[in-house]
Every structure is written in structure tokens, then in C-alpha cells.
Write an enzyme that holds these catalytic residues in place. Sequence first.
Site, PDB file in Angstrom:
ATOM      1  N   PHE A 110       0.811  -1.225   0.000  1.00  8.65           N
ATOM      2  CA  PHE A 110       0.000   0.000   0.000  1.00  8.65           C
ATOM      3  C   PHE A 110       0.838   1.266   0.000  1.00  8.65           C
ATOM      4  CE2 PHE A 110       0.934  -0.014   4.482  1.00  8.65           C
ATOM      5  CZ  PHE A 110       0.709   1.270   4.950  1.00  8.65           C
ATOM      6  N   LYS A 111       2.095   1.171   0.416  1.00  8.59           N
ATOM      7  CA  LYS A 111       2.949   2.370   0.450  1.00  8.59           C
ATOM      8  C   LYS A 111       3.120   2.981  -0.944  1.00  8.59           C
ATOM      9  CE  LYS A 111       3.715   1.520   4.823  1.00  8.59           C
ATOM     10  NZ  LYS A 111       4.948   1.241   5.523  1.00  8.59           N
ATOM     11  N   ASP A 112       2.949   2.164  -1.995  1.00  6.67           N
ATOM     12  CA  ASP A 112       3.088   2.686  -3.363  1.00  6.67           C
ATOM     13  C   ASP A 112       2.082   3.780  -3.666  1.00  6.67           C
ATOM     14  OD1 ASP A 112       5.249   1.123  -4.309  1.00  6.67           O
ATOM     15  OD2 ASP A 112       3.919  -0.570  -4.685  1.00  6.67           O
TER      16      ASP A 112
END
Length: 496
Positions: A110-112
Site C-alpha cells: 500500500f505504500k506505493d
Amino acid sequence: MKYRSTRGSKENTLNSAAAIIQGLAPDGGLYVPLDFPKANFKLEDLPKLSYKQIAAMVISLFFNDYSKEQIQSAVLNAYSEQWDNRSIVPIEKHDHNFYMELFHGPTLAFKDIALQMLPQLMTRAVQIEKIDRNIIILTATSGDTGTASMRGFANQKRTSVIVFYPEGGVSPVQLRQMLSQHGDNLQAIAIKGNFDDAQTEVKKIFNDEKFKTLLNKNGYQFSSANSMNIGRLVPQISYYLYTYGQLVRRQEIKLGNEINFSVPTGNFGDILAGYYAKKLGLPIKKLICASNENNVLTDFFKNGEYDRRRKFHLTNAPAMDILVSNNLERLLFDLYDNDYKQISSLMNQLTQRGHYQISDEVHAKLQEIFAADFATERQVIKEINRIYNYDRYVIDPHTAVGSYVAHQYQEKTGDTTPMVIVSTASPYKFPETVYEAVTGRVCPQTGVAAIKKLHEELGGQLSIGVRTLFDRKPGLEKVIDPQNMEIVISSILDLK
């Protein structure tokens, strides 16, 4: 829009571009809007908008120092061909709950979502502020932020990334991703210690005025890619709005209906973005804080005391192996009605004594909005297995934490409000745990070999992001003591 520190008076403000470049306030606080913005959309707009449109809307709302053209180009660059799903955030329904898949970007986590956007915001902020120094992105990671920030900032002009991560505290795939990222401006270094040790030292380096002066003299300036950076946090609001709109569009809920979100939580940035979405008017009934065995947040929500004086666990959900959740400071600042002196006092207590107690009034506010629980390693394995056996849907260990806690919440409370589980990583990022959960056997391999074993069991087609792991050869791991981080930075940058 003006931004202030959670530990400073409202007279000391920056515009959004300057706040993004600085990352962390000089007083150790985190930047928050001086006045929280009012929504520039109506609820009925959300089902009609694509992810890119909602992202542009959110960015323009919080960062209005950027031109419309700058925002549009940033969004197009951040959410283009590097995503393996055109919708960016697909939503799957399994076992009567919804799974918001945030792992379709280049590093499978999810950091993307935010770290494909932050480099775009950062480069434009440098232009807006006319900065003539090189930006050094200094970041501590429990696994995913390191890879995503390196991937996002790779070969960006006048920007370098230095990542510190805990030795033995990230998964084999996370480690391979960090050590195999291409880019002359990237460094990933292990420390002897845990994530909190790395994060504490990074904050200390940020606030070292003597070192800051040395950096400036050599033409450098620090910034951060952690969710401490407001430019990293704000893009995450978008997927809460988008998911609600999509559920209305699919006629899973009616416009105006409340929904719940169960959020696997470590540093508190992801769930704070949900809280900000609620402040913008999204009908969220409960934000459920799901922790692993490092359950400092579970205890905090139950009794109002934040106490990091406990055993640190290395778990099968390593991105959540955290005892100091930095973004909680932003939430408390809001609930204490922007009382920066009170927040400074609480954070000083945490640093000096290892714990603090919030007021009964603020605790009552928390319990209206949040619920909290945790999952053990064994419960993570069982939850992956339960969901897989239901309809062959596969989730990673962090998503399993969110799924298990959501299921427990529903059983204990009888709350039938539609539930969205925030699915934070691809199951192929943690193949050893997923293989064991699906097959009932310990995986005989680790890393890429374990991905192949898991794929043999699951079948189907691997995404581009997973296939890329087979081609990259990782470099050698460098391990240092945390107290030597500043020395290592000086050496990398050749400071004189």
C-alpha cells in the site's frame, strides 16, 4: 494552505510545499493543516469519479500552493503504467466483507499509493520554493516504506534516498526488494536493533541543528518519506473516498450509508488517513485499529495509556512490528483541540518515561470513533486459511490481521455495518507465511524460491511486480549500530 507543527504555536506556519520538503518540523512535531479544509466535493460525486480524479481532488484540497497543471501531471505520473490494475484500487468481496486491495503498484504494498505520488509532489515543491539544495530523503522502515520510497525516488534529479531498516526485522522478499532497487541515488542500510530504534535515531538526526548546518553548507537538505511527511499522508485519504464511491456505484451500499474500515496498523498513518476522510464528511461509523502482537495501540484505545515499555515482538506481519506509532500525535492534536503545549508534554513523557495517559474526555472521543484489537501469529495463519478455504481468496499476513480483528469485532458487537478490510500487501510479498497457512506445511524455502512454491500451490498468473523479483540480483547487506547512522550519512554524502 498553511501548515503548523503539532508542537508549535499557530503563528509559525509554512505553505504546503515547504512542509512537504521539510518533512518533520524543527521542534520534532508533525505538520498538520492550520485550518482543516472543508470538502470540495459532494458525497454523490464519488461514485462518478475515477481514482485519478479523486486523487487530484484530494491533493488540490490540501496542497493548494500547487497549480492545477502541476497536480494533474503529478497524478498522471504517479498512477500510470507502473500499476497492474487500471482501477489502481480494486475492491473484492469475500466472506461478506470487502477487501480494498492497495498492493497493485510496483512494490506490491500500500505504500506505493503515496510513494509514487510523493516524489511528484517533492520535485514540484522544490520548484515552487526555489530550493537550490539537493534533497536527502532520510527514512526508517519496517519493510515496505524502504522499497516503495526507493522505487518512487529512483534516479530523480537532485534527490537521494537513505533508508535504515532493522536487521532480521523485514521479510526475505522485502529485503530482496530493497537490496535490488536500481538507482545511483539509493542506499539501504540495516541497523542492529528494531524499527523503533531506527525511527528514533532518524528523528534525532532530523533535529540535530549542528548536523543540519553541516548539510546546508554542503548543499543538502533533509526530507522524509515516512508518513511523518504530510505529503506522504494526504494521498492515502483518496482510497477511502474512492472505495466508498465504488461501493455505492456497485449498489453494495446506498448513498449516505455508514461503513466501517478495519485497518492493519503500525505507524498509524493509514488509519489516520481514514480519520481525515471522516472529517471530510465520509460516513464512517468505526475505524478499527488492528494490531499484531506488538499491541501497544490495542491497550491504548482500551485504557487511554500509551505504554511502549513492553517486549518487542518480531512477527509474521513485520511491517507492523512497531511500538511507537508516530502519526498518533496528529490524531491527539486534533482531539485535544490543537493544544500544542499538551501534545508537547505527552510526547516528552513518551520519550523520557516511556508512557503517557490521555484525559478521560479525549479517551471518550477516541472510543466513539475507534475500536481496537490484535491478532497473534497463530491467529494470522488461521485467518489466511479461513479466508482461503471460504472461496480461494488469498491474503497476506497484514491483511489477515485486519481481517481477523474485523471478524472478531463483528462477532463481539453484532455490528452489521458494511465492513471494508484494508488489504495492504500482496500475499506473494510474504510467501513463507501464506504457504504455511494455505498448505498446513512449513515452506521449505524462503524469498523468491518460496514465491515459486506458493505459486505452484495457487496457480494463476503472477503480476508484473512479482515476476520482476525473479530478475533482480540483490546487493550485499550492510549492517551498522544505530549510533553510527549519522557517521554513515556523512560518509555517503561526503560531508566536509
